[in-house]
Design a protein around this motif. Structure first.
Motif, mmCIF file in Angstrom:
data_model
loop_
_atom_site.group_PDB
_atom_site.id
_atom_site.type_symbol
_atom_site.label_atom_id
_atom_site.label_comp_id
_atom_site.label_asym_id
_atom_site.label_seq_id
_atom_site.Cartn_x
_atom_site.Cartn_y
_atom_site.Cartn_z
ATOM 1 N N LEU A 1 -6.238 1.754 -3.186
ATOM 2 C CA LEU A 1 -5.898 0.789 -2.096
ATOM 3 C C LEU A 1 -6.618 -0.580 -2.190
ATOM 4 C CD1 LEU A 1 -4.942 0.470 0.975
ATOM 5 C CD2 LEU A 1 -7.220 1.556 1.706
ATOM 6 N N TYR A 2 -7.652 -0.577 -2.605
ATOM 7 C CA TYR A 2 -8.422 -1.667 -2.910
ATOM 8 C C TYR A 2 -7.783 -2.542 -3.974
ATOM 9 C CZ TYR A 2 -11.721 0.180 0.639
ATOM 10 O OH TYR A 2 -12.241 0.827 1.685
ATOM 11 N N LYS B 1 -13.464 -6.750 8.398
ATOM 12 C CA LYS B 1 -13.941 -7.762 7.386
ATOM 13 C C LYS B 1 -14.096 -6.568 6.119
ATOM 14 C CE LYS B 1 -17.690 -8.861 9.634
ATOM 15 N NZ LYS B 1 -19.030 -9.297 9.613
ATOM 16 N N ALA B 2 -14.615 -5.636 6.320
ATOM 17 C CA ALA B 2 -14.832 -4.903 5.108
ATOM 18 C C ALA B 2 -13.798 -4.309 4.527
ATOM 19 C CB ALA B 2 -15.748 -3.742 5.784
ATOM 20 N N GLY B 3 -12.682 -4.009 4.955
ATOM 21 C CA GLY B 3 -11.276 -3.372 4.621
ATOM 22 C C GLY B 3 -11.610 -1.811 4.880
ATOM 23 N N GLY B 4 -12.330 -1.433 5.733
ATOM 24 C CA GLY B 4 -12.440 -0.135 6.314
ATOM 25 C C GLY B 4 -13.786 0.558 6.134
ATOM 26 N N ILE B 5 -13.557 1.861 6.497
ATOM 27 C CA ILE B 5 -14.884 2.618 6.644
ATOM 28 C C ILE B 5 -15.642 3.064 5.279
ATOM 29 C CG2 ILE B 5 -15.700 5.132 7.312
ATOM 30 C CD1 ILE B 5 -13.753 4.929 9.408
ATOM 31 N N HIS B 6 -14.624 3.031 4.290
ATOM 32 C CA HIS B 6 -15.390 3.145 2.725
ATOM 33 C C HIS B 6 -16.225 2.236 2.440
ATOM 34 C CE1 HIS B 6 -14.987 3.833 -1.569
ATOM 35 N NE2 HIS B 6 -14.771 5.121 -1.377
ATOM 36 N N GLU B 7 -16.004 0.828 2.527
ATOM 37 C CA GLU B 7 -16.650 -0.226 2.207
ATOM 38 C C GLU B 7 -17.872 -0.503 3.301
ATOM 39 O OE1 GLU B 7 -16.563 -1.613 -0.574
ATOM 40 O OE2 GLU B 7 -17.372 -3.975 -0.441
ATOM 41 N N ALA B 8 -17.635 -0.285 4.711
ATOM 42 C CA ALA B 8 -18.454 -0.212 5.539
ATOM 43 C C ALA B 8 -19.723 0.401 5.390
ATOM 44 C CB ALA B 8 -18.001 0.022 6.826
ATOM 45 N N VAL B 9 -19.541 1.623 4.812
ATOM 46 C CA VAL B 9 -20.492 2.793 4.558
ATOM 47 C C VAL B 9 -21.454 2.218 3.465
ATOM 48 C CG1 VAL B 9 -21.105 4.965 3.585
ATOM 49 C CG2 VAL B 9 -19.251 4.765 5.338
ATOM 50 N N PHE C 1 0.673 -1.131 0.008
ATOM 51 C CA PHE C 1 -0.159 -0.038 -0.027
ATOM 52 C C PHE C 1 0.693 1.258 0.096
ATOM 53 C CE2 PHE C 1 -2.991 -2.621 2.697
ATOM 54 C CZ PHE C 1 -3.556 -3.587 1.344
ATOM 55 N N LYS C 2 2.028 1.232 0.753
ATOM 56 C CA LYS C 2 2.681 2.402 0.928
ATOM 57 C C LYS C 2 3.252 3.047 -0.279
ATOM 58 C CE LYS C 2 6.478 4.459 3.559
ATOM 59 N NZ LYS C 2 7.629 4.051 4.508
ATOM 60 N N PRO C 3 3.867 2.170 -1.023
ATOM 61 C CA PRO C 3 4.540 2.593 -2.337
ATOM 62 C C PRO C 3 3.487 3.171 -3.141
ATOM 63 C CG PRO C 3 5.371 0.324 -2.056
ATOM 64 C CD PRO C 3 4.171 0.727 -0.763
ATOM 65 N N GLN C 4 2.315 2.760 -3.235
ATOM 66 C CA GLN C 4 1.283 2.970 -4.175
ATOM 67 C C GLN C 4 0.548 4.311 -3.502
ATOM 68 O OE1 GLN C 4 -1.016 1.580 -6.636
ATOM 69 N NE2 GLN C 4 0.378 0.134 -6.918
ATOM 70 N N LEU C 5 0.614 4.775 -2.311
ATOM 71 C CA LEU C 5 -0.249 5.670 -1.817
ATOM 72 C C LEU C 5 0.510 7.082 -1.450
ATOM 73 C CD1 LEU C 5 -2.433 3.810 0.613
ATOM 74 C CD2 LEU C 5 -3.153 4.712 -1.807
ATOM 75 N N LEU C 6 1.909 6.815 -1.331
ATOM 76 C CA LEU C 6 2.774 8.053 -0.920
ATOM 77 C C LEU C 6 2.673 9.310 -2.068
ATOM 78 C CD1 LEU C 6 6.233 6.850 0.268
ATOM 79 C CD2 LEU C 6 4.115 7.556 1.548
#
Ligand code: MG
Length: 364
Positions: free
Chosen positions: A89-90, A271-279, A70-75
């Motif tokens: 991220l996903y 389980k969802a992979g975070g708030i984005h998917e949980a919403v 994730f880090k190399p993708q998101l920096l």
């Protein structure tokens, strides 16, 4: 506001009493904590505990996914275009939902701080009142009744009891002992953690109904993949049935909702992979008129603060299973949510409101 750095720390905090379910026994809360720093100085926090038996994520896999994938993708990415950031991220790895959740939380923490709002308000701002249940660990009926009585005395009015590990008759003896001791005032919800076959579940729940044990709901009676079995149980019992391990993503939720396989859904960030998917899961369930609980793994107050802010933001989330930090011998952070018996205060600081992570718990 661009992502400048993503750091991880491994932490370990002992539990004051072991936590036992049909799937596992936990004595130390372990987690990977994420610290995400933006180029304007805003810092966000997240965490992910390893829950091999549920999500498949382990401490090394979580750390690897965050730091090496994730880090190399998101920096350098701008949080002003967060849909693009979450897409990256996903798409960067399948699975790894816990690792994704830790980074997702930290991103939301930063964005809400920048918006000068508590995260719950940034996400929708539906409610401020959150009341957690408390889990009665699996022991002898007498011990469980003693524990239940103590929790009620300490201000909790919803108890969660783990079942499905032993014979049905043993589980029923435990619940009978608890109900007899605490009377009819408190709610009792059960979690079988996939411990039954469909017909076994119908028999067990039917027996509890016959005995008038007044069970609020039963979580995940059958295996996660057995959606037909889940539907069978839902259709053949009067007690509301809640999907937990069967629903990780919004796609899973869609299938369960379309089939009417469960009455309720338990959403967890890990389980969802975070708030984005949980919403997305909560919104989808809302369309079907399905209420949700938000629960957690054995997490510290970082993860539960994020989950509580999400839970408070959605109109169809009205059950909360956030007792994990109360099981820890010590607190990991300054700031975040505070507990007043079963009531959880979100506070009015921006983002998650975390001041500081106590580095005493960092494992080298
Ligand atoms: Mg559960």
């Amino acid at each position: 506001m661009n992502i400048q750095n993503i750091e991880t720390f491994q932490i370990a905090i002992p539990l004051h009493t072991p936590f036992k379910t049909a799937l596992r026994t936990v004595t130390v809360a372990e987690s990977i904590v994420v610290k995400l720093t933006c180029d304007n100085g805003v810092v966000g926090y997240g965490e992910a505990p390893p829950t091999h038996v549920i999500t498949g994520d382990s401490l090394p896999s979580i750390n690897y996914a965050i730091t090496k994938i994730f880090k190399p993708q998101l920096l350098g990415e701008s949080l002003r275009n967060r849909e693009q950031v979450f897409e990256k991220l996903y798409k960067s790895a399948v699975g790894n939902t816990s690792a994704k959740a830790a980074v997702d939380m930290a991103i939301y923490d930063c964005i809400a701080q920048q918006a000068r709002m508590p995260l719950s308000e940034f996400l929708g701002g539906y409610s401020n009142a959150i009341e957690t249940d408390y889990t009665v660990s699996v022991n002898s009926p007498e011990e469980m009744a003693d524990d239940a009585q103590r929790y009620i005395h300490n201000g909790f009015s919803v108890l969660k009891v783990k079942v499905g590990k032993d014979k049905i008759a043993t589980d029923i003896e435990r619940i009978k002992a608890i109900r007899k001791r605490i009377g009819s005032n408190a709610l009792i919800r059960l979690d079988a953690n996939q411990g039954w076959h469909a017909k076994e579940a119908v028999r067990a729940i039917g027996k509890m109904e016959e005995l008038g044990l007044d069970i609020e709901l039963v979580e995940q009676p059958v295996k996660a993949y057995d959606i037909e079995g889940l539907k069978y149980v839902t259709e053949n019992t009067e007690t509301p049935i809640m999907a937990d391990e069967s629903v990780f993503s919004a796609y899973d939720a869609k299938r369960v909702l379309e089939l009417g396989a469960a009455d309720l859904i338990n959403i967890k960030l890990m389980k969802a992979g975070g708030i984005h998917e949980a919403v997305r899961i909560a919104k989808l369930a809302h369309i079907y008129g399905v209420e949700c609980m938000v629960g957690s793994m054995i997490e510290t107050k970082i993860g539960i603060t994020a989950a509580a802010h999400f839970a408070a933001s959605q109109p169809n989330v009205n059950r909360y299973d956030f007792d994990a930090p109360l099981m820890l011998a010590e607190d990991l952070i300054e700031g975040g949510i505070t507990y007043n018996e079963s009531d959880i205060e979100l506070g009015n600081r921006t983002g998650l409101g975390i001041n500081k992570v106590n580095d005493r718990f960092i494992v080298e």
